[in-house]
Design a protein around this motif. Structure first.
Motif, PDB file in Angstrom:
ATOM      1  N   THR A   1       5.964  -4.591  -8.512  1.00 16.53           N
ATOM      2  CA  THR A   1       6.411  -5.476  -7.444  1.00 16.53           C
ATOM      3  C   THR A   1       5.244  -5.751  -6.504  1.00 16.53           C
ATOM      4  OG1 THR A   1       7.094  -3.629  -6.045  1.00 16.53           O
ATOM      5  CG2 THR A   1       8.742  -4.521  -7.573  1.00 16.53           C
ATOM      6  N   ASP A   2       5.466  -6.620  -5.544  1.00 20.60           N
ATOM      7  CA  ASP A   2       4.416  -6.946  -4.581  1.00 20.60           C
ATOM      8  C   ASP A   2       4.020  -5.728  -3.755  1.00 20.60           C
ATOM      9  OD1 ASP A   2       4.396  -9.540  -5.449  1.00 20.60           O
ATOM     10  OD2 ASP A   2       5.737 -10.271  -3.874  1.00 20.60           O
TER      11      ASP A   2
ATOM     12  N   ILE B   1      -3.996  -2.057  -3.848  1.00 16.88           N
ATOM     13  CA  ILE B   1      -5.121  -2.728  -3.186  1.00 16.88           C
ATOM     14  C   ILE B   1      -5.539  -1.976  -1.933  1.00 16.88           C
ATOM     15  CG2 ILE B   1      -5.789  -4.828  -1.941  1.00 16.88           C
ATOM     16  CD1 ILE B   1      -4.117  -6.385  -4.010  1.00 16.88           C
ATOM     17  N   LEU B   2      -4.566  -1.546  -1.125  1.00 15.34           N
ATOM     18  CA  LEU B   2      -4.876  -0.794   0.091  1.00 15.34           C
ATOM     19  C   LEU B   2      -5.547   0.536  -0.246  1.00 15.34           C
ATOM     20  CD1 LEU B   2      -4.622  -0.618   3.168  1.00 15.34           C
ATOM     21  CD2 LEU B   2      -2.416   0.494   2.813  1.00 15.34           C
ATOM     22  N   SER B   3      -5.056   1.206  -1.264  1.00 14.68           N
ATOM     23  CA  SER B   3      -5.668   2.472  -1.681  1.00 14.68           C
ATOM     24  C   SER B   3      -7.097   2.250  -2.176  1.00 14.68           C
ATOM     25  CB  SER B   3      -4.842   3.120  -2.786  1.00 14.68           C
ATOM     26  OG  SER B   3      -3.564   3.418  -2.317  1.00 14.68           O
TER      27      SER B   3
ATOM     28  N   ILE C   1     -10.512   3.917  -0.769  1.00 15.91           N
ATOM     29  CA  ILE C   1     -11.421   4.670  -1.636  1.00 15.91           C
ATOM     30  C   ILE C   1     -12.845   4.133  -1.533  1.00 15.91           C
ATOM     31  CG2 ILE C   1     -11.983   5.165  -4.060  1.00 15.91           C
ATOM     32  CD1 ILE C   1      -9.717   6.857  -2.971  1.00 15.91           C
ATOM     33  N   PHE C   2     -13.004   2.797  -1.537  1.00 12.23           N
ATOM     34  CA  PHE C   2     -14.351   2.233  -1.416  1.00 12.23           C
ATOM     35  C   PHE C   2     -14.954   2.524  -0.044  1.00 12.23           C
ATOM     36  CE2 PHE C   2     -13.049  -0.635  -4.979  1.00 12.23           C
ATOM     37  CZ  PHE C   2     -14.003  -0.176  -5.866  1.00 12.23           C
ATOM     38  N   THR C   3     -14.139   2.550   0.994  1.00  8.26           N
ATOM     39  CA  THR C   3     -14.634   2.927   2.328  1.00  8.26           C
ATOM     40  C   THR C   3     -15.065   4.391   2.329  1.00  8.26           C
ATOM     41  OG1 THR C   3     -13.125   1.320   3.298  1.00  8.26           O
ATOM     42  CG2 THR C   3     -14.042   2.975   4.766  1.00  8.26           C
TER      43      THR C   3
END
Length: 79
Positions: free
Chosen positions: A5-6, A13-15, A19-21
């Motif tokens: 689902t959305d 996407i938020l996770s 992780i990249f931060t």
């Protein structure tokens, strides 16, 4: 099979952004603890770590996350 689902995709996407931060923070901490001539080596190590993490998630993690579940606990792989 359960289709994402959305809200599921927004959470992924938020996770990923978090992780990249976190990877950027690790790179800054490690760069601050070495001599200036070794900063490129530390940056490359963090880049390779990120690339391997993305590839492993693409190969294994996505199927386990969004695959059809076994008893509502874990998904079967979609490779």
């Amino acid at each position: 099979m359960h289709s994402p689902t959305d809200v599921d995709l927004l959470w992924v996407i938020l996770s990923g952004i978090l992780i990249f931060t976190m990877q950027l923070g690790f790179a800054m901490v490690e760069t601050g603890t070495v001599r200036s001539k070794n900063t490129i080596n530390v940056a490359m190590k963090n880049l390779i770590d990120t690339i391997f993490g993305v590839i492993c998630f693409w190969l294994i993690g996505f199927g386990l996350m969004f695959g059809s579940d076994i008893g509502g606990i874990i998904g079967t792989p979609i490779f």
